[in-house]
Design an enzyme around this catalytic site. Structure first.
Site, PDB file in Angstrom:
ATOM      1  N   VAL A 161     -12.207   1.913   3.613  1.00 29.27           N
ATOM      2  CA  VAL A 161     -11.760   0.992   4.659  1.00 29.27           C
ATOM      3  C   VAL A 161     -11.991   1.630   6.022  1.00 29.27           C
ATOM      4  O   VAL A 161     -12.502   1.005   6.959  1.00 29.27           O
ATOM      5  CB  VAL A 161     -10.257   0.663   4.477  1.00 29.27           C
ATOM      6  CG1 VAL A 161      -9.697  -0.047   5.706  1.00 29.27           C
ATOM      7  CG2 VAL A 161     -10.057  -0.181   3.226  1.00 29.27           C
ATOM      8  N   ALA A 168     -13.914   1.394 -11.387  1.00 25.72           N
ATOM      9  CA  ALA A 168     -13.343   2.260 -12.430  1.00 25.72           C
ATOM     10  C   ALA A 168     -11.978   1.779 -12.880  1.00 25.72           C
ATOM     11  O   ALA A 168     -11.215   1.222 -12.087  1.00 25.72           O
ATOM     12  CB  ALA A 168     -13.211   3.676 -11.869  1.00 25.72           C
ATOM     13  N   GLY A 208       2.514  -8.065  15.436  1.00 29.54           N
ATOM     14  CA  GLY A 208       2.344  -7.219  16.628  1.00 29.54           C
ATOM     15  C   GLY A 208       2.443  -5.746  16.294  1.00 29.54           C
ATOM     16  O   GLY A 208       2.941  -4.954  17.083  1.00 29.54           O
ATOM     17  N   THR A 227      -2.335  -9.933  10.644  1.00 26.22           N
ATOM     18  CA  THR A 227      -2.227  -8.461  10.498  1.00 26.22           C
ATOM     19  C   THR A 227      -0.753  -8.124  10.303  1.00 26.22           C
ATOM     20  O   THR A 227      -0.094  -7.629  11.209  1.00 26.22           O
ATOM     21  CB  THR A 227      -2.754  -7.718  11.754  1.00 26.22           C
ATOM     22  OG1 THR A 227      -1.986  -8.155  12.885  1.00 26.22           O
ATOM     23  CG2 THR A 227      -4.200  -7.974  12.021  1.00 26.22           C
ATOM     24  N   HIS A 235      -6.969  22.346  35.259  1.00 29.55           N
ATOM     25  CA  HIS A 235      -6.745  21.333  36.301  1.00 29.55           C
ATOM     26  C   HIS A 235      -8.080  20.809  36.794  1.00 29.55           C
ATOM     27  O   HIS A 235      -9.013  21.597  36.932  1.00 29.55           O
ATOM     28  CB  HIS A 235      -5.968  21.959  37.464  1.00 29.55           C
ATOM     29  CG  HIS A 235      -5.785  21.026  38.613  1.00 29.55           C
ATOM     30  ND1 HIS A 235      -4.875  19.996  38.577  1.00 29.55           N
ATOM     31  CD2 HIS A 235      -6.416  20.954  39.820  1.00 29.55           C
ATOM     32  CE1 HIS A 235      -4.934  19.329  39.725  1.00 29.55           C
ATOM     33  NE2 HIS A 235      -5.862  19.890  40.500  1.00 29.55           N
TER      34      HIS A 235
HETATM   35  C1  LIG Z   1      -8.438  -2.406  11.235  1.00 29.83           C
HETATM   36  C2  LIG Z   1      -7.942  -1.047  10.792  1.00 29.83           C
HETATM   37  C3  LIG Z   1      -7.895  -0.007  11.706  1.00 29.83           C
HETATM   38  C4  LIG Z   1      -7.460   1.247  11.303  1.00 29.83           C
HETATM   39  N1  LIG Z   1      -7.419   2.255  12.231  1.00 29.83           N
HETATM   40  C5  LIG Z   1      -6.996   3.488  11.867  1.00 29.83           C
HETATM   41  C6  LIG Z   1      -6.970   4.566  12.804  1.00 29.83           C
HETATM   42  O1  LIG Z   1      -7.328   4.406  13.975  1.00 29.83           O
HETATM   43  N2  LIG Z   1      -6.556   5.790  12.377  1.00 29.83           N
HETATM   44  C7  LIG Z   1      -6.155   6.006  11.079  1.00 29.83           C
HETATM   45  O2  LIG Z   1      -5.787   7.142  10.737  1.00 29.83           O
HETATM   46  N3  LIG Z   1      -6.165   5.006  10.170  1.00 29.83           N
HETATM   47  C8  LIG Z   1      -6.581   3.755  10.534  1.00 29.83           C
HETATM   48  N4  LIG Z   1      -6.616   2.748   9.601  1.00 29.83           N
HETATM   49  C9  LIG Z   1      -6.122   3.038   8.221  1.00 29.83           C
HETATM   50  C10 LIG Z   1      -7.182   3.764   7.399  1.00 29.83           C
HETATM   51  O3  LIG Z   1      -8.340   2.963   7.335  1.00 29.83           O
HETATM   52  C11 LIG Z   1      -6.636   4.028   5.999  1.00 29.83           C
HETATM   53  O4  LIG Z   1      -5.424   4.723   6.085  1.00 29.83           O
HETATM   54  C12 LIG Z   1      -7.619   4.871   5.191  1.00 29.83           C
HETATM   55  O5  LIG Z   1      -8.852   4.191   5.048  1.00 29.83           O
HETATM   56  C13 LIG Z   1      -7.045   5.168   3.799  1.00 29.83           C
HETATM   57  O6  LIG Z   1      -7.929   5.950   3.091  1.00 29.83           O
HETATM   58  P1  LIG Z   1      -7.953   5.975   1.494  1.00 29.83           P
HETATM   59  O7  LIG Z   1      -8.952   7.024   1.128  1.00 29.83           O
HETATM   60  O8  LIG Z   1      -6.581   6.051   0.973  1.00 29.83           O
HETATM   61  O9  LIG Z   1      -8.491   4.540   1.047  1.00 29.83           O
HETATM   62  P2  LIG Z   1      -9.594   3.527   1.538  1.00 29.83           P
HETATM   63  O10 LIG Z   1     -10.221   3.907   2.812  1.00 29.83           O
HETATM   64  O11 LIG Z   1      -8.937   2.194   1.437  1.00 29.83           O
HETATM   65  O12 LIG Z   1     -10.703   3.670   0.425  1.00 29.83           O
HETATM   66  C14 LIG Z   1     -10.488   3.311  -0.901  1.00 29.83           C
HETATM   67  C15 LIG Z   1     -11.806   3.077  -1.563  1.00 29.83           C
HETATM   68  O13 LIG Z   1     -11.592   2.903  -2.959  1.00 29.83           O
HETATM   69  C16 LIG Z   1     -12.504   1.936  -3.436  1.00 29.83           C
HETATM   70  N5  LIG Z   1     -11.948   1.403  -4.708  1.00 29.83           N
HETATM   71  C17 LIG Z   1     -10.791   0.707  -4.865  1.00 29.83           C
HETATM   72  N6  LIG Z   1     -10.590   0.431  -6.184  1.00 29.83           N
HETATM   73  C18 LIG Z   1     -11.642   0.968  -6.857  1.00 29.83           C
HETATM   74  C19 LIG Z   1     -12.001   1.034  -8.234  1.00 29.83           C
HETATM   75  N7  LIG Z   1     -11.241   0.492  -9.177  1.00 29.83           N
HETATM   76  N8  LIG Z   1     -13.150   1.658  -8.559  1.00 29.83           N
HETATM   77  C20 LIG Z   1     -13.937   2.211  -7.608  1.00 29.83           C
HETATM   78  N9  LIG Z   1     -13.653   2.175  -6.299  1.00 29.83           N
HETATM   79  C21 LIG Z   1     -12.510   1.589  -5.933  1.00 29.83           C
HETATM   80  C22 LIG Z   1     -12.577   0.916  -2.312  1.00 29.83           C
HETATM   81  O14 LIG Z   1     -13.778   0.160  -2.382  1.00 29.83           O
HETATM   82  C23 LIG Z   1     -12.525   1.810  -1.079  1.00 29.83           C
HETATM   83  O15 LIG Z   1     -13.812   2.147  -0.614  1.00 29.83           O
HETATM   84  C24 LIG Z   1      -7.068   1.472   9.957  1.00 29.83           C
HETATM   85  C25 LIG Z   1      -7.125   0.425   9.024  1.00 29.83           C
HETATM   86  C26 LIG Z   1      -7.556  -0.826   9.434  1.00 29.83           C
HETATM   87  C27 LIG Z   1      -7.619  -1.925   8.419  1.00 29.83           C
END
Ligand SMILES: Cc1cc2nc3c(=O)[nH]c(=O)nc-3n(C[C@H](O)[C@H](O)[C@H](O)COP(=O)(O)OP(=O)(O)OC[C@H]3O[C@@H](n4cnc5c(N)ncnc54)[C@H](O)[C@@H]3O)c2cc1C
Length: 475
Positions: A46, A123, A189, A276, A451
């Site tokens: 994500v 998976a 918000g 959101t 500074h």
């Molecule tokens: C609009 C937006 C803005 C954001 N901005 C920020 C920010 O500025 N700073 C910040 O720290 N965080 C931000 N976040 C949050 C951040 O994106 C998430 O906290 C982060 O991506 C989480 O990482 P993760 O590795 O847990 O999972 P994810 O990034 O969600 O990745 C999980 C992956 O697992 C894969 N997957 C799921 N199920 C399966 C399966 N069964 N088999 C194979 N693959 C699978 C998915 O396809 C995905 O690619 C934002 C989120 C959004 C939506």
């Protein structure tokens, strides 16, 4: 095992290639483990594909566009043709696509160089040491010693809102739009709603934010949120707090929202509605029960400080674990889980996970807020320094905001550092390091800060806590 089934053997499988999963896989490769990283969509998760990176690219573009209107004030006269700039979102999409694809390739390259086998597929566990992967028609089985679940999260979409991806959209669809909506209503918000609402407003949308709580950005101190509220209103954003969306209808390409609140019922018309209201963990459909792992009623998997679930060879990291849903938390947990599997004495043992909100002005912080410290019954001192008294902030026309330190009144150990203002996202780096090193407020006050920079805000806030800031009158 099913008779005749051939399972590929690997030391570790990592499910999910987001910032948690890919960091874990790379670290495992560095530690000499054979690793299979299974991702059903695109590497980077994500964060890279529909979160942190695309949203910050949008925010940066919106700021650049918006700032053009302030150039005149600084004596820059643009030729007439340039004074009514236009924004083409399709071109922006191409630019954003280029950034995402460069980063995707970078992750793939790093995986390859660290010996990580990347498998594209979905998976699900078959048992506590086997996993099945659907790869476009084929089904492969992997046998593992250890597994790391890093399947991330997705937006919560309430059942009463007909989210169709066209008129009522989530953050993913908002970042894929090919044009800026004329009227955009944002439900929620929180930080994602405010970041995106402000960006679209700067790009020309008429934005209304509807929030059920009595203020926006409820997760941060009211004083910090107030600075963003002021600027949002100045940018023409309508903030409707203590207001609940009851119903949404789509008709003739227009969305009608019916809301209720202290001022009674209201109708809001919009071209697009962005929902959101939070995110939920992706823990169904991955065969948790076959592996013996359980999730709580909201779908989160509890882990210990080593990111181990109740099943000793299975780890969970990132947005599927309790705590803030942030990319840097996911990566930290990923590295810890990998190191524990690699036999190193690693743990997530620091309470200092910073947060950053890319609103205007930006907000960032680490450690306790004043309200939290008071709720804990701590005896605290605070020091606050407004950016209006900072030369660099004035010279860059970004004088809103302040830096604040919260300090234990007796020991002077820092308990929290929070900042609202330009570049808060970068400024908080100093705060996290100071807190992680258990610094006292004197450590900041005695450090020579360059500074003219915004970092002097920390220096003066620290001095203010000690009663001797130079550039403000001390209380
Ligand atoms: C609009 C937006 C803005 C954001 N901005 C920020 C920010 O500025 N700073 C910040 O720290 N965080 C931000 N976040 C949050 C951040 O994106 C998430 O906290 C982060 O991506 C989480 O990482 P993760 O590795 O847990 O999972 P994810 O990034 O969600 O990745 C999980 C992956 O697992 C894969 N997957 C799921 N199920 C399966 C399966 N069964 N088999 C194979 N693959 C699978 C998915 O396809 C995905 O690619 C934002 C989120 C959004 C939506």
């Amino acid at each position: 095992m099913v008779v005749g089934e051939v399972a590929v053997e690997t030391d570790v499988v990592v499910i999910g290639g987001g910032p948690g999963g890919y960091a874990a896989a790379i670290r495992l490769g560095q530690l000499g483990k054979s690793v299979t990283l299974i991702e059903k969509d695109a590497l980077g998760g994500v964060c890279l594909n529909r979160g942190c990176i695309p949203s910050k690219a949008l925010i940066h573009t919106a700021e650049q566009y918006h700032n053009l209107s302030e150039l005149g004030q600084m004596g820059i006269k643009l030729p007439e043709a340039a004074t009514s700039p236009s924004f083409n979102m399709e071109d922006w999409q191409k630019w954003k696509g280029g950034i995402v694809s460069r980063l995707n390739q970078g992750i793939a390259h790093l995986c390859e160089k660290n010996g990580v086998t990347v498998v594209k597929g979905e998976a699900s566990f078959l048992s506590e040491n086997r996993i099945g992967v659907e790869t476009g028609g084929d089904f492969e089985t992997y046998k593992f010693e250890e597994a790391i679940i890093a399947t991330g999260s997705r937006p919560i979409l309430p059942s009463f809102l007909p989210v169709d991806g066209e008129y009522i959209i989530d953050s993913t669809a908002a970042l894929e739009l090919s044009e800026v909506p004329g009227k955009l209503a944002v439900i929620g918000g929180g930080y994602i709603g405010i970041e995106m609402g402000m960006a679209f407003a700067k790009l020309g949308a008429e934005v209304t934010v509807v929030e059920m709580a009595d203020r926006i950005l409820a997760q941060v101190s009211p004083e910090l949120a107030k600075e963003v509220e002021k600027k949002a209103k100045k940018a023409g954003i309508k903030l409707k707090t203590s207001v609940k969306v009851e119903e949404a209808d789509v008709e003739n390409g227009q969305v009608t929202l019916r809301t209720s609140g202290a001022e009674g019922e209201e109708v809001i018309q919009a071209d697009k509605v962005l929902v959101t209201i939070g995110r939920m963990p992706n823990t169904e459909g991955i065969g948790l029960s076959q592996a013996g792992v359980s999730a709580d009623e909201r779908g989160y998997i509890e882990v210990d400080s080593q990111c181990r679930t109740k099943v000793p060879n299975i780890f969970a990291i990132g947005d599927i674990t309790p705590g803030p849903a942030l990319a840097h938390k996911a990566s930290k947990q990923g590295i810890v889980a990998a190191e524990v599997i690699g036999g190193l004495p690693s743990a997530v043992d620091s309470p200092y996970i910073p947060y950053v909100i890319f609103s205007d002005p930006q907000i960032a912080g680490v450690g306790l807020t004043l309200e939290e410290a008071e709720r804990e019954g701590r005896n605290v001192k605070t020091g606050k320094f407004p950016f209006q008294a900072n030369g660099r902030a004035l010279a860059t026309n970004e004088a809103e905001g302040f830096a604040e330190v919260i300090v234990d009144a007796e020991s002077h150990v820092l308990l929290g550092m929070h900042v609202v203002g330009a570049d808060a996202s970068n400024l908080i780096g100093e705060g996290v390091l100071a807190m992680e090193l258990a610094a006292r407020v004197e450590d900041i006050a005695l450090t020579v800060h360059p500074h003219p920079t915004l970092t002097e805000g920390w220096l003066e806030a620290a001095e203010a806590a000690l009663g001797h800031a130079i550039h403000i009158v001390n209380n």
